[in-house]
Design a protein around this motif. Structure first.
Motif, PDB file in Angstrom:
ATOM      1  N   ILE A  26       0.872  -1.143   0.005  1.00 56.18           N
ATOM      2  CA  ILE A  26      -0.045  -0.030   0.019  1.00 56.18           C
ATOM      3  C   ILE A  26       0.941   1.400  -0.033  1.00 56.18           C
ATOM      4  CG2 ILE A  26      -1.751   1.233   1.400  1.00 56.18           C
ATOM      5  CD1 ILE A  26      -2.682  -1.559   2.302  1.00 56.18           C
ATOM      6  N   SER A  27       0.387   2.430  -0.835  1.00 54.96           N
ATOM      7  CA  SER A  27       1.430   3.309  -1.250  1.00 54.96           C
ATOM      8  C   SER A  27       2.169   4.324  -0.074  1.00 54.96           C
ATOM      9  CB  SER A  27       0.928   4.410  -2.177  1.00 54.96           C
ATOM     10  OG  SER A  27      -0.320   4.865  -1.580  1.00 54.96           O
ATOM     11  N   ASN A  28       1.411   4.506   0.958  1.00 59.34           N
ATOM     12  CA  ASN A  28       1.974   5.238   2.014  1.00 59.34           C
ATOM     13  C   ASN A  28       2.687   4.459   3.022  1.00 59.34           C
ATOM     14  OD1 ASN A  28      -0.589   4.286   2.912  1.00 59.34           O
ATOM     15  ND2 ASN A  28      -1.185   6.092   3.989  1.00 59.34           N
ATOM     16  N   HIS A  29       2.515   3.238   3.083  1.00 60.67           N
ATOM     17  CA  HIS A  29       3.133   2.391   4.141  1.00 60.67           C
ATOM     18  C   HIS A  29       4.389   2.332   4.323  1.00 60.67           C
ATOM     19  CE1 HIS A  29      -0.986  -0.319   4.821  1.00 60.67           C
ATOM     20  NE2 HIS A  29      -1.076   1.003   4.960  1.00 60.67           N
ATOM     21  N   LEU A  30       5.060   2.130   5.430  1.00 64.74           N
ATOM     22  CA  LEU A  30       6.525   2.259   5.639  1.00 64.74           C
ATOM     23  C   LEU A  30       7.176   1.053   5.931  1.00 64.74           C
ATOM     24  CD1 LEU A  30       6.290   5.473   7.850  1.00 64.74           C
ATOM     25  CD2 LEU A  30       6.643   5.350   5.515  1.00 64.74           C
ATOM     26  N   TYR A  31       6.325  -0.263   6.490  1.00 65.90           N
ATOM     27  CA  TYR A  31       7.009  -1.391   6.935  1.00 65.90           C
ATOM     28  C   TYR A  31       6.576  -2.370   5.806  1.00 65.90           C
ATOM     29  CZ  TYR A  31       8.230   0.952  11.094  1.00 65.90           C
ATOM     30  OH  TYR A  31       8.725   1.653  12.256  1.00 65.90           O
ATOM     31  N   LYS A  42       0.439 -22.956  10.145  1.00 66.23           N
ATOM     32  CA  LYS A  42       0.091 -21.594  10.369  1.00 66.23           C
ATOM     33  C   LYS A  42       1.083 -20.745   9.403  1.00 66.23           C
ATOM     34  CE  LYS A  42       3.752 -21.455  13.825  1.00 66.23           C
ATOM     35  NZ  LYS A  42       4.111 -21.168  15.505  1.00 66.23           N
ATOM     36  N   VAL A  43       0.571 -19.483   9.679  1.00 64.94           N
ATOM     37  CA  VAL A  43       1.557 -18.278   9.109  1.00 64.94           C
ATOM     38  C   VAL A  43       2.804 -18.022   9.679  1.00 64.94           C
ATOM     39  CG1 VAL A  43       1.439 -16.047   8.211  1.00 64.94           C
ATOM     40  CG2 VAL A  43      -0.658 -17.409   8.134  1.00 64.94           C
ATOM     41  N   GLU A  44       3.949 -17.998   8.917  1.00 67.33           N
ATOM     42  CA  GLU A  44       5.111 -17.911   9.672  1.00 67.33           C
ATOM     43  C   GLU A  44       6.024 -16.523   9.176  1.00 67.33           C
ATOM     44  OE1 GLU A  44       7.161 -22.146  10.593  1.00 67.33           O
ATOM     45  OE2 GLU A  44       6.811 -22.046   8.302  1.00 67.33           O
ATOM     46  N   PHE A  45       6.300 -15.817  10.082  1.00 63.90           N
ATOM     47  CA  PHE A  45       7.115 -14.564   9.732  1.00 63.90           C
ATOM     48  C   PHE A  45       8.673 -14.996   9.089  1.00 63.90           C
ATOM     49  CE2 PHE A  45       8.981 -10.440  10.190  1.00 63.90           C
ATOM     50  CZ  PHE A  45      10.289 -10.719  10.625  1.00 63.90           C
ATOM     51  N   LEU A  46       8.835 -14.472   8.087  1.00 63.52           N
ATOM     52  CA  LEU A  46      10.311 -14.381   7.482  1.00 63.52           C
ATOM     53  C   LEU A  46      11.110 -13.245   7.825  1.00 63.52           C
ATOM     54  CD1 LEU A  46       9.213 -15.812   4.049  1.00 63.52           C
ATOM     55  CD2 LEU A  46      10.200 -17.247   5.886  1.00 63.52           C
ATOM     56  N   VAL A  47      10.593 -12.235   7.416  1.00 65.40           N
ATOM     57  CA  VAL A  47      11.500 -10.806   7.265  1.00 65.40           C
ATOM     58  C   VAL A  47      10.665  -9.535   7.490  1.00 65.40           C
ATOM     59  CG1 VAL A  47      11.509 -10.830   4.864  1.00 65.40           C
ATOM     60  CG2 VAL A  47      13.432 -10.015   6.486  1.00 65.40           C
ATOM     61  N   SER A  48      11.130  -8.718   8.085  1.00 58.15           N
ATOM     62  CA  SER A  48      10.508  -7.415   8.005  1.00 58.15           C
ATOM     63  C   SER A  48      11.519  -6.243   7.507  1.00 58.15           C
ATOM     64  CB  SER A  48      10.167  -6.930   9.401  1.00 58.15           C
ATOM     65  OG  SER A  48      11.171  -7.005  10.161  1.00 58.15           O
ATOM     66  N   PHE A  49      10.974  -5.216   6.697  1.00 59.76           N
ATOM     67  CA  PHE A  49      11.882  -4.404   6.059  1.00 59.76           C
ATOM     68  C   PHE A  49      11.701  -2.846   6.275  1.00 59.76           C
ATOM     69  CE2 PHE A  49      15.127  -3.913   2.636  1.00 59.76           C
ATOM     70  CZ  PHE A  49      14.708  -3.019   1.949  1.00 59.76           C
ATOM     71  N   TYR A  50      12.390  -2.026   6.775  1.00 65.65           N
ATOM     72  CA  TYR A  50      11.981  -0.633   7.006  1.00 65.65           C
ATOM     73  C   TYR A  50      13.171   0.170   6.503  1.00 65.65           C
ATOM     74  CZ  TYR A  50      11.028   3.520   9.758  1.00 65.65           C
ATOM     75  OH  TYR A  50      11.250   4.872  10.145  1.00 65.65           O
ATOM     76  N   ASN A  51      12.979   1.388   5.829  1.00 68.03           N
ATOM     77  CA  ASN A  51      13.878   2.268   5.881  1.00 68.03           C
ATOM     78  C   ASN A  51      15.270   1.665   4.900  1.00 68.03           C
ATOM     79  OD1 ASN A  51      14.883   4.988   5.889  1.00 68.03           O
ATOM     80  ND2 ASN A  51      15.975   4.465   7.705  1.00 68.03           N
ATOM     81  N   ASN A  52      14.725   0.876   3.928  1.00 67.38           N
ATOM     82  CA  ASN A  52      15.492   0.240   3.059  1.00 67.38           C
ATOM     83  C   ASN A  52      16.539  -0.509   3.607  1.00 67.38           C
ATOM     84  OD1 ASN A  52      14.470   1.169   0.330  1.00 67.38           O
ATOM     85  ND2 ASN A  52      15.487   3.358   1.043  1.00 67.38           N
ATOM     86  N   GLU A  53      16.094  -1.310   4.657  1.00 70.90           N
ATOM     87  CA  GLU A  53      16.972  -2.544   5.237  1.00 70.90           C
ATOM     88  C   GLU A  53      16.323  -3.338   6.159  1.00 70.90           C
ATOM     89  OE1 GLU A  53      19.955  -0.349   7.560  1.00 70.90           O
ATOM     90  OE2 GLU A  53      18.637  -0.038   9.332  1.00 70.90           O
ATOM     91  N   ILE A  54      16.631  -4.586   6.167  1.00 71.56           N
ATOM     92  CA  ILE A  54      16.240  -5.624   7.229  1.00 71.56           C
ATOM     93  C   ILE A  54      15.836  -5.123   8.642  1.00 71.56           C
ATOM     94  CG2 ILE A  54      16.110  -7.808   8.022  1.00 71.56           C
ATOM     95  CD1 ILE A  54      17.385  -8.774   5.311  1.00 71.56           C
ATOM     96  N   SER A  55      14.824  -5.034   9.178  1.00 77.77           N
ATOM     97  CA  SER A  55      14.629  -4.791  10.429  1.00 77.77           C
ATOM     98  C   SER A  55      14.549  -6.045  11.655  1.00 77.77           C
ATOM     99  CB  SER A  55      13.203  -4.245  10.704  1.00 77.77           C
ATOM    100  OG  SER A  55      12.931  -2.992  10.021  1.00 77.77           O
ATOM    101  N   GLY A  72      10.325   2.824  -5.683  1.00 77.45           N
ATOM    102  CA  GLY A  72       9.390   2.925  -4.661  1.00 77.45           C
ATOM    103  C   GLY A  72       8.169   2.500  -4.406  1.00 77.45           C
ATOM    104  N   SER A  73       7.944   1.365  -5.265  1.00 78.29           N
ATOM    105  CA  SER A  73       6.517   0.710  -5.205  1.00 78.29           C
ATOM    106  C   SER A  73       6.654  -0.926  -4.932  1.00 78.29           C
ATOM    107  CB  SER A  73       5.755   1.023  -6.366  1.00 78.29           C
ATOM    108  OG  SER A  73       6.399   0.611  -7.715  1.00 78.29           O
ATOM    109  N   ASN A  74       7.702  -1.452  -5.702  1.00 74.46           N
ATOM    110  CA  ASN A  74       7.735  -2.806  -5.312  1.00 74.46           C
ATOM    111  C   ASN A  74       8.394  -3.387  -4.220  1.00 74.46           C
ATOM    112  OD1 ASN A  74       6.730  -4.074  -7.968  1.00 74.46           O
ATOM    113  ND2 ASN A  74       7.977  -2.235  -8.635  1.00 74.46           N
ATOM    114  N   PHE A  75       8.381  -4.433  -3.912  1.00 71.78           N
ATOM    115  CA  PHE A  75       8.963  -5.284  -2.661  1.00 71.78           C
ATOM    116  C   PHE A  75       9.001  -6.670  -3.036  1.00 71.78           C
ATOM    117  CE2 PHE A  75      10.915  -5.825   1.300  1.00 71.78           C
ATOM    118  CZ  PHE A  75      10.059  -6.800   2.181  1.00 71.78           C
ATOM    119  N   THR A  76      10.261  -7.093  -3.192  1.00 70.80           N
ATOM    120  CA  THR A  76      10.593  -8.241  -3.834  1.00 70.80           C
ATOM    121  C   THR A  76      11.109  -9.368  -2.736  1.00 70.80           C
ATOM    122  OG1 THR A  76      12.559  -8.034  -4.838  1.00 70.80           O
ATOM    123  CG2 THR A  76      10.608  -7.530  -6.095  1.00 70.80           C
TER     124      THR A  76
END
Lengths: 114, 114
Positions: A26-31, A42-55, A72-76
């Motif tokens: 979503i366009s204005n999201h940060l995380y 169950k759903v399992e967490f892999l990775v989080s990303f913020y400010n252009n780096e892995i959190s 500015g729009s894609n996350f792969t």
């Protein structure tokens, strides 16, 4: 209502091949997040990303995995050399900010490794 | 380590009845407890969420009850409808930290019989 979009919906790949899963948060999201769900589990967490780096990353997210926000729009999510056990549903999620703002999930990419 | 435990695994309820799903968590640092609803082929969708400073939150037919001392929380679906048939996941996270990655329960498959 804005939503997280993921492509492709289904990806079939030979074992050992590289695969890239794509997400438009979503366009204005940060995380940004990647989760996986092995069939029936169950759903399992892999990775989080913020400010252009892995959190943060889980034990599942080993050296075979990488994430990128190339523009500015894609996350792969890239899996460098796929294994049979990588077969799962992969969900991308995004969140506006901190303090309990909800995560919004895409409909996922089903990854099948042959 | 299973950070969030969920029960029952499956639940069958008559239309108009009350559906109750229970979760327990271990990490006392968790401070955000959402419930997600997932339909087949779709990603998890946020249903309702609670912070530990309140013991109950109600939104329409959906209520979360929260017991901080017991480290337990539950989802109550009043007047259950066939359209509520889905898989429900509880989750927990540390909302005050930047990443806020979610730890999910194992899911409850709810079937509401007309």
């Amino acid at each position: 209502e804005p939503e997280v979009t993921q492509t492709p919906s289904h990806q079939v790949t030979q074992m050992g091949q590289e695969v890239i899963l794509r997400c438009v948060p979503i366009s204005n999201h940060l995380y940004f997040y990647w989760y996986r769900q092995i069939l029936g589990q169950k759903v399992e967490f892999l990775v989080s990303f913020y400010n252009n780096e892995i959190s943060e990353k889980s034990e599942i997210f080993d050296d075979q995995f990488s994430v990128e926000r190339p523009d500015g729009s894609n996350f792969t999510l890239k899996i460098r050399s796929t294994k049979l056990e990588d077969s799962a549903m992969y969900f991308c999620a995004s969140r506006a900010g901190t303090g309990g703002k909800p995560q919004h999930f895409g409909d996922g990419t089903r990854l099948s490794i042959l | 380590q299973q950070q969030v435990k969920q029960s029952p695994q499956s639940l069958i309820v008559q239309k108009g009845g009350i559906s109750i799903i229970n979760c327990a968590y271990e990490n006392t640092a968790f401070d955000y407890f959402p419930w997600y609803q997932q339909f087949p082929g779709k990603g998890p969708a946020l249903l309702i969420a609670i912070r530990p400073d309140v013991s109950e939150k109600k939104e329409g037919r959906f209520t979360i009850s929260f017991n901080k001392s017991a480290k337990q929380f539950s989802l109550h679906i009043m007047d259950s409808q066939p359209g509520d048939s889905a898989t429900y996941f509880c989750a927990a996270s540390r909302a005050q930290t930047g990443a806020n990655n979610l730890f999910f329960g194992t899911g409850t498959r709810l079937t509401v019989i007309p």
